[in-house]
Write a protein that holds these residues in place. Structure first.
Motif, PDB file in Angstrom:
ATOM      1  N   GLY A  69      25.919  47.477  36.564  1.00 50.95           N
ATOM      2  CA  GLY A  69      26.606  46.908  37.567  1.00 50.95           C
ATOM      3  C   GLY A  69      27.954  46.383  37.714  1.00 50.95           C
ATOM      4  N   GLY A  70      28.093  44.977  36.967  1.00 54.63           N
ATOM      5  CA  GLY A  70      29.606  44.757  36.661  1.00 54.63           C
ATOM      6  C   GLY A  70      30.551  45.586  36.268  1.00 54.63           C
ATOM      7  N   ALA A  71      30.342  46.372  35.329  1.00 56.27           N
ATOM      8  CA  ALA A  71      31.147  47.060  34.469  1.00 56.27           C
ATOM      9  C   ALA A  71      31.736  47.723  35.845  1.00 56.27           C
ATOM     10  N   TRP A  72      30.748  48.224  36.417  1.00 58.33           N
ATOM     11  CA  TRP A  72      31.411  49.470  37.501  1.00 58.33           C
ATOM     12  C   TRP A  72      32.031  49.096  38.447  1.00 58.33           C
ATOM     13  N   TRP A  73      31.896  47.992  39.385  1.00 56.57           N
ATOM     14  CA  TRP A  73      32.650  46.874  39.933  1.00 56.57           C
ATOM     15  C   TRP A  73      34.190  46.917  39.285  1.00 56.57           C
ATOM     16  N   GLY A  74      33.994  46.325  37.805  1.00 59.79           N
ATOM     17  CA  GLY A  74      35.159  45.736  37.887  1.00 59.79           C
ATOM     18  C   GLY A  74      36.123  47.190  37.000  1.00 59.79           C
ATOM     19  N   LEU A  75      35.372  47.783  36.347  1.00 59.74           N
ATOM     20  CA  LEU A  75      36.127  49.107  36.793  1.00 59.74           C
ATOM     21  C   LEU A  75      37.064  49.944  38.086  1.00 59.74           C
ATOM     22  N   PHE A  76      36.097  50.079  38.763  1.00 57.50           N
ATOM     23  CA  PHE A  76      36.896  49.761  40.265  1.00 57.50           C
ATOM     24  C   PHE A  76      37.679  48.955  40.981  1.00 57.50           C
ATOM     25  N   VAL A  77      37.765  47.898  40.335  1.00 60.30           N
ATOM     26  CA  VAL A  77      38.547  46.752  40.609  1.00 60.30           C
ATOM     27  C   VAL A  77      40.579  46.527  40.121  1.00 60.30           C
ATOM     28  N   GLY A  78      39.946  47.258  38.241  1.00 60.64           N
ATOM     29  CA  GLY A  78      40.465  47.407  37.906  1.00 60.64           C
ATOM     30  C   GLY A  78      41.776  48.154  38.367  1.00 60.64           C
ATOM     31  N   LEU A  79      40.999  49.547  38.616  1.00 69.44           N
ATOM     32  CA  LEU A  79      41.915  50.893  38.803  1.00 69.44           C
ATOM     33  C   LEU A  79      42.864  50.564  40.196  1.00 69.44           C
ATOM     34  N   LEU A  80      41.901  49.811  41.078  1.00 68.69           N
ATOM     35  CA  LEU A  80      42.578  49.393  41.999  1.00 68.69           C
ATOM     36  C   LEU A  80      43.807  48.483  41.651  1.00 68.69           C
ATOM     37  N   LEU A  81      44.065  47.366  41.174  1.00 74.74           N
ATOM     38  CA  LEU A  81      45.190  46.487  40.244  1.00 74.74           C
ATOM     39  C   LEU A  81      45.850  47.178  39.757  1.00 74.74           C
ATOM     40  N   GLY A  82      45.873  48.329  38.702  1.00 73.01           N
ATOM     41  CA  GLY A  82      46.310  49.169  37.975  1.00 73.01           C
ATOM     42  C   GLY A  82      47.551  50.323  38.617  1.00 73.01           C
ATOM     43  N   ILE A  83      46.506  50.848  39.891  1.00 73.42           N
ATOM     44  CA  ILE A  83      47.781  51.184  41.369  1.00 73.42           C
ATOM     45  C   ILE A  83      49.485  50.728  41.375  1.00 73.42           C
ATOM     46  N   PHE A  84      49.248  49.512  41.262  1.00 69.60           N
ATOM     47  CA  PHE A  84      50.487  48.422  41.284  1.00 69.60           C
ATOM     48  C   PHE A  84      51.477  47.483  39.104  1.00 69.60           C
ATOM     49  N   SER A  85      50.588  48.431  38.853  1.00 65.04           N
ATOM     50  CA  SER A  85      51.177  48.431  37.671  1.00 65.04           C
ATOM     51  C   SER A  85      52.577  49.206  37.654  1.00 65.04           C
ATOM     52  N   THR A  86      53.205  48.028  36.586  1.00 63.37           N
ATOM     53  CA  THR A  86      54.980  49.650  36.574  1.00 63.37           C
ATOM     54  C   THR A  86      55.339  50.559  35.412  1.00 63.37           C
ATOM     55  N   ASP A  87      53.838  50.076  34.634  1.00 65.85           N
ATOM     56  CA  ASP A  87      53.809  50.734  33.321  1.00 65.85           C
ATOM     57  C   ASP A  87      52.653  51.756  32.542  1.00 65.85           C
ATOM     58  N   GLY A  88      52.520  52.621  31.828  1.00 66.43           N
ATOM     59  CA  GLY A  88      51.097  52.277  31.124  1.00 66.43           C
ATOM     60  C   GLY A  88      49.973  51.704  30.640  1.00 66.43           C
ATOM     61  N   ALA A  89      51.124  50.638  30.171  1.00 61.88           N
ATOM     62  CA  ALA A  89      50.250  49.000  29.088  1.00 61.88           C
ATOM     63  C   ALA A  89      49.304  48.578  30.040  1.00 61.88           C
ATOM     64  N   GLU A  90      50.742  47.754  31.347  1.00 63.86           N
ATOM     65  CA  GLU A  90      50.076  47.218  31.945  1.00 63.86           C
ATOM     66  C   GLU A  90      48.787  47.322  33.489  1.00 63.86           C
TER      67      GLU A  90
END
Length: 157
Positions: A69-90
């Motif tokens: 359950g925590g992994a699913w929430w973490g993946l969701f938050v990671g995807l949301l934060l990933g929106i603000f990344s400037t390149d693929g590695a970030e």
């Protein structure tokens, strides 16, 4: 002084069935016959809860369920934060960090939740509420028509 007659919830009974599927089929038949089904209510009576035990709850299963359950929430938050990344590695870093942090926190909270029960509920289960009977009720102004249609429905077999 005025007199009033109270109407039971949902109107008057026009049919009674042992299973919800039967009551639903009856209302579907009324709809197929162009009856104004907005005047119909299905009411379940003699309610009971059925709890089906699905397995033993161990500390490992509690931790694994919390981690998942925590992994699913973490993946969701990671995807949301990933929106603000400037390149693929970030972006990959944000997603993996969110996944890892969510997994760890979920596992810890799963373990804490399991320990907090003190062994009083070491099993998993599912609950559902079922009725002993399902009554099809109708507005009194349309009840006779509904009864006549449902009489034909019951003759269909």
């Amino acid at each position: 002084m005025t007199a009033s007659v109270s109407m039971p919830l949902g109107g008057v009974q026009v049919g009674s069935y042992d299973g919800y599927e039967q009551a639903q089929a009856a209302v579907d038949y009324l709809s197929d016959e162009k009856f104004a089904v907005e005047n119909v209510t299905i009411i379940g009576t003699d309610l009971r809860i059925i709890e089906t035990v699905t397995g033993r709850l161990t500390q490992g299963r509690a931790i694994a369920a919390g981690a998942a359950g925590g992994a699913w929430w973490g993946l969701f938050v990671g995807l949301l934060l990933g929106i603000f990344s400037t390149d693929g590695a970030e972006w990959i870093g944000s997603v993996l960090t969110g996944l890892a942090v969510g997994l760890v926190f979920g596992a810890v909270f799963g373990w804490i939740g399991y320990r907090a029960t003190g062994g009083r509920r070491d099993f998993t289960s599912t609950n559902k509420i079922v009725a002993g009977r399902y009554d099809v009720m109708c507005n009194p102004a349309h009840a006779e028509e509904a009864r006549a249609l449902l009489a034909r429905f019951s003759l269909r077999g």
